[in-house]
Design an enzyme around this catalytic site. Structure first.
Site, PDB file in Angstrom:
ATOM      1  N   CYS A  21      16.772  17.973  10.974  1.00  0.00           N
ATOM      2  CA  CYS A  21      17.301  17.162  12.080  1.00  0.00           C
ATOM      3  C   CYS A  21      18.602  17.672  12.691  1.00  0.00           C
ATOM      4  O   CYS A  21      18.997  17.224  13.766  1.00  0.00           O
ATOM      5  CB  CYS A  21      17.487  15.729  11.606  1.00  0.00           C
ATOM      6  SG  CYS A  21      15.979  15.095  10.869  1.00  0.00           S
TER       7      CYS A  21
ATOM      8  N   HIS B 239      22.106  11.670  15.462  1.00  0.00           N
ATOM      9  CA  HIS B 239      20.685  11.805  15.128  1.00  0.00           C
ATOM     10  C   HIS B 239      20.080  10.402  15.051  1.00  0.00           C
ATOM     11  O   HIS B 239      20.637   9.505  14.435  1.00  0.00           O
ATOM     12  CB  HIS B 239      20.542  12.543  13.794  1.00  0.00           C
ATOM     13  CG  HIS B 239      19.145  12.559  13.291  1.00  0.00           C
ATOM     14  ND1 HIS B 239      18.068  12.868  14.091  1.00  0.00           N
ATOM     15  CD2 HIS B 239      18.616  12.272  12.060  1.00  0.00           C
ATOM     16  CE1 HIS B 239      16.952  12.791  13.392  1.00  0.00           C
ATOM     17  NE2 HIS B 239      17.260  12.426  12.157  1.00  0.00           N
TER      18      HIS B 239
ATOM     19  N   ASN C 199      12.339   8.535  15.149  1.00  0.00           N
ATOM     20  CA  ASN C 199      13.034   9.738  14.691  1.00  0.00           C
ATOM     21  C   ASN C 199      12.199  10.961  15.071  1.00  0.00           C
ATOM     22  O   ASN C 199      11.110  11.151  14.540  1.00  0.00           O
ATOM     23  CB  ASN C 199      13.219   9.646  13.162  1.00  0.00           C
ATOM     24  CG  ASN C 199      13.917  10.846  12.564  1.00  0.00           C
ATOM     25  OD1 ASN C 199      14.101  11.860  13.230  1.00  0.00           O
ATOM     26  ND2 ASN C 199      14.282  10.729  11.302  1.00  0.00           N
TER      27      ASN C 199
HETATM   28  N1  ACO Z   1       7.202  -2.693   6.226  1.00  0.00           N
HETATM   29  C1  ACO Z   1       7.412  -3.732   5.361  1.00  0.00           C
HETATM   30  N2  ACO Z   1       8.019  -3.574   4.183  1.00  0.00           N
HETATM   31  C2  ACO Z   1       8.441  -2.315   3.868  1.00  0.00           C
HETATM   32  C3  ACO Z   1       8.252  -1.216   4.706  1.00  0.00           C
HETATM   33  C4  ACO Z   1       7.597  -1.432   5.932  1.00  0.00           C
HETATM   34  N3  ACO Z   1       7.354  -0.454   6.814  1.00  0.00           N
HETATM   35  N4  ACO Z   1       8.782  -0.132   4.108  1.00  0.00           N
HETATM   36  C5  ACO Z   1       9.286  -0.520   2.942  1.00  0.00           C
HETATM   37  N5  ACO Z   1       9.075  -1.859   2.789  1.00  0.00           N
HETATM   38  C6  ACO Z   1       9.460  -2.706   1.675  1.00  0.00           C
HETATM   39  C7  ACO Z   1       9.667  -1.959   0.380  1.00  0.00           C
HETATM   40  O1  ACO Z   1       8.434  -1.767  -0.288  1.00  0.00           O
HETATM   41  C8  ACO Z   1      10.581  -2.886  -0.363  1.00  0.00           C
HETATM   42  O2  ACO Z   1       9.803  -3.910  -0.916  1.00  0.00           O
HETATM   43  P1  ACO Z   1      10.148  -4.490  -2.375  1.00  0.00           P
HETATM   44  O3  ACO Z   1      11.527  -5.085  -2.242  1.00  0.00           O
HETATM   45  O4  ACO Z   1       9.076  -5.488  -2.605  1.00  0.00           O
HETATM   46  O5  ACO Z   1      10.118  -3.310  -3.299  1.00  0.00           O
HETATM   47  C9  ACO Z   1      11.433  -3.516   0.741  1.00  0.00           C
HETATM   48  O6  ACO Z   1      10.711  -3.310   1.964  1.00  0.00           O
HETATM   49  C10 ACO Z   1      12.803  -2.923   0.870  1.00  0.00           C
HETATM   50  O7  ACO Z   1      12.658  -1.499   0.838  1.00  0.00           O
HETATM   51  P2  ACO Z   1      13.889  -0.531   0.984  1.00  0.00           P
HETATM   52  O8  ACO Z   1      13.444   0.871   0.733  1.00  0.00           O
HETATM   53  O9  ACO Z   1      15.031  -1.091   0.191  1.00  0.00           O
HETATM   54  O10 ACO Z   1      14.196  -0.737   2.543  1.00  0.00           O
HETATM   55  P3  ACO Z   1      15.425  -0.190   3.314  1.00  0.00           P
HETATM   56  O11 ACO Z   1      16.127  -1.328   3.940  1.00  0.00           O
HETATM   57  O12 ACO Z   1      16.231   0.802   2.508  1.00  0.00           O
HETATM   58  O13 ACO Z   1      14.722   0.627   4.488  1.00  0.00           O
HETATM   59  C11 ACO Z   1      14.235   2.884   5.168  1.00  0.00           C
HETATM   60  C12 ACO Z   1      13.902   1.747   4.200  1.00  0.00           C
HETATM   61  C13 ACO Z   1      14.005   2.390   6.574  1.00  0.00           C
HETATM   62  C14 ACO Z   1      13.342   4.075   4.872  1.00  0.00           C
HETATM   63  C15 ACO Z   1      15.727   3.251   4.986  1.00  0.00           C
HETATM   64  O14 ACO Z   1      16.014   3.473   3.618  1.00  0.00           O
HETATM   65  C16 ACO Z   1      16.126   4.453   5.770  1.00  0.00           C
HETATM   66  O15 ACO Z   1      16.153   4.438   6.992  1.00  0.00           O
HETATM   67  N6  ACO Z   1      16.493   5.541   5.080  1.00  0.00           N
HETATM   68  C17 ACO Z   1      16.841   6.768   5.765  1.00  0.00           C
HETATM   69  C18 ACO Z   1      15.592   7.461   6.132  1.00  0.00           C
HETATM   70  C19 ACO Z   1      15.872   8.606   7.053  1.00  0.00           C
HETATM   71  O16 ACO Z   1      16.760   8.570   7.863  1.00  0.00           O
HETATM   72  N7  ACO Z   1      15.129   9.649   6.919  1.00  0.00           N
HETATM   73  C20 ACO Z   1      15.465  10.770   7.744  1.00  0.00           C
HETATM   74  C21 ACO Z   1      14.409  11.711   7.742  1.00  0.00           C
HETATM   75  S1  ACO Z   1      15.132  13.042   8.539  1.00  0.00           S
HETATM   76  C22 ACO Z   1      14.254  14.450   8.383  1.00  0.00           C
HETATM   77  O17 ACO Z   1      14.839  15.404   7.990  1.00  0.00           O
HETATM   78  C23 ACO Z   1      12.807  14.512   8.789  1.00  0.00           C
END
Ligand code: ACO
Length: 336
Positions: free
Chosen positions: A117, A263, A293
């Site tokens: 990214c 980003h 993203n």
């Molecule tokens: N819909 C509904 N529920 C979901 C979803 C979804 N799409 N995804 C996860 N959940 C659930 C989980 O299973 C969890 O349930 P549980 O409590 O029963 O176990 C609950 O929601 C909370 O999950 P978390 O992982 O704690 O959710 P969080 O608020 O951290 O959000 C996310 C997850 C959006 C992935 C966040 O951690 C994030 O944005 N992280 C950064 C990711 C990122 O920026 N990646 C970059 C990639 S860059 C590259 O190089 C390609």
């Protein structure tokens, strides 16, 4: 603030392109256990553009054609094409060679870079170094093009909702230096947190049947996998840190910037970064609701939208800041 370099980088033209096909949150709620409410609250994303058969290089070439037209140059004027992508169509040829073919810039140098990214920030820094070198490079085409939909695991609700496809391009010319500072780096100890695996060697001479321990997670084929929480922690620390370092190098403070284009991974990461920097969200350029993203294309796509809407104007002091697979971090400050 303005540098003393005789030559450097000047942005002469810009352009972006996203595929026509749009996937909204409702469509995701039909394929995985999720909802518009969850996705909107946790990420800020509403829609993403997804390819419908067009390859990654096609997106990049469309963006490049717009940037070339905006710059008012001919494709033959381009000396160097740098393409940032972590989702190439081939191991070889490079996306840069394919984009060169599509736009008719035959003869130019063509190279791909992969810093996930942060690729557009790294590409701006590379372009500047070429343009300063007095070595016959007067015009650079910098493209970020990403087709993340091809490595997204559409059964993994925690990651599939995040990504979209798209591209953007800048034409950069050798001129008065308007790129004031760059602060780039990586932390390979976090390599395991953002992963998409390439092919393993199954060469006919191999006798060892054991898999080499690469200290990486076991993933499903080439599909993208991440530790979302670790990435989140890294991003909320790395974004403000990179902006502050780039500002220090440029001899300015974040509130002197007209805008920051981060980003576009998650709006909550951007809000936390703004808070940590002590700047208001009005300064942050955010279009994640439209595109999700798009990895290295996300910053220049957002920039192009902001310019088109009159939010960023010539002369504005802009910071691009990103984080991504590697893990990498990067911030650049320039005058548009
Ligand atoms: N819909 C509904 N529920 C979901 C979803 C979804 N799409 N995804 C996860 N959940 C659930 C989980 O299973 C969890 O349930 P549980 O409590 O029963 O176990 C609950 O929601 C909370 O999950 P978390 O992982 O704690 O959710 P969080 O608020 O951290 O959000 C996310 C997850 C959006 C992935 C966040 O951690 C994030 O944005 N992280 C950064 C990711 C990122 O920026 N990646 C970059 C990639 S860059 C590259 O190089 C390609």
């Amino acid at each position: 603030m303005p540098t003393n370099n005789t030559y450097g980088i000047h942005i002469k033209g810009i352009g972006s392109y996203v595929p026509e096909l749009i996937a909204d949150n409702e469509m995701f709620s039909k394929i995985v256990d999720t909802s518009d409410e969850w996705i909107t609250q946790r990420t800020g994303i509403k829609t993403r553009h997804i390819t419908n058969g067009e390859p990654n290089y096609f997106l990049g070439a469309e963006a490049a054609k717009k940037a070339v037209a905006d710059a008012g140059i001919k494709a033959e004027d381009i000396d160097l094409i740098i393409v940032s992508t972590c989702t190439p169509d081939f191991y070889t040829p490079s996306e840069a060679a394919l984009i060169q073919r599509e736009i008719g810039a035959i003869g130019s140098m063509a190279i791909d870079i992969n810093c996930a990214c942060t690729g557009f920030d790294y590409g701006l820094d590379m372009a500047k170094r070429y343009l300063q070198s007095e070595d016959g490079v007067d015009t650079v085409l910098l493209v970020a093009t990403e087709e993340l939909s091809k490595f997204v695991d559409y059964t993994d609700r925690s990651s599939c909702i995040l990504f979209g496809d798209g591209a953007a391009a800048f034409v950069l010319e050798r001129n008065k230096d308007t790129l004031w500072s760059s602060y780039l780096g990586a932390d390979g100890s976090g390599a395991k947190f953002l992963v998409s695996r390439a092919l393993k060697s199954e060469n006919v001479f191999r006798t060892n049947k054991e898999d080499f321990d690469m200290a990486m997670p076991q993933t499903k084929d080439h599909f993208f996998a991440q530790d979302g929480k670790e990435v989140y922690k890294f991003a909320t620390r790395a974004l403000p840190d990179a902006v502050l370092h780039a500002c220090e190098k440029a001899g300015m403070t974040p509130d002197e910037l007209d805008c920051i284009v981060p980003h576009q991974a998650n709006v909550r990461i951007i809000e936390t970064a703004a808070k940590n920097l002590g700047v208001s969200m009005d300064k942050m350029v955010v279009y994640i609701d439209r595109y999700g993203n798009t990895s290295s294309a996300s910053i220049p796509i957002a920039f192009c939208d902001a310019v088109a809407e009159g939010r960023i104007k010539r002369g504005d002091k802009v910071c691009f800041v990103g984080f991504g697979g590697g893990l990498t971090f990067a911030a650049v400050i320039f005058e548009y």
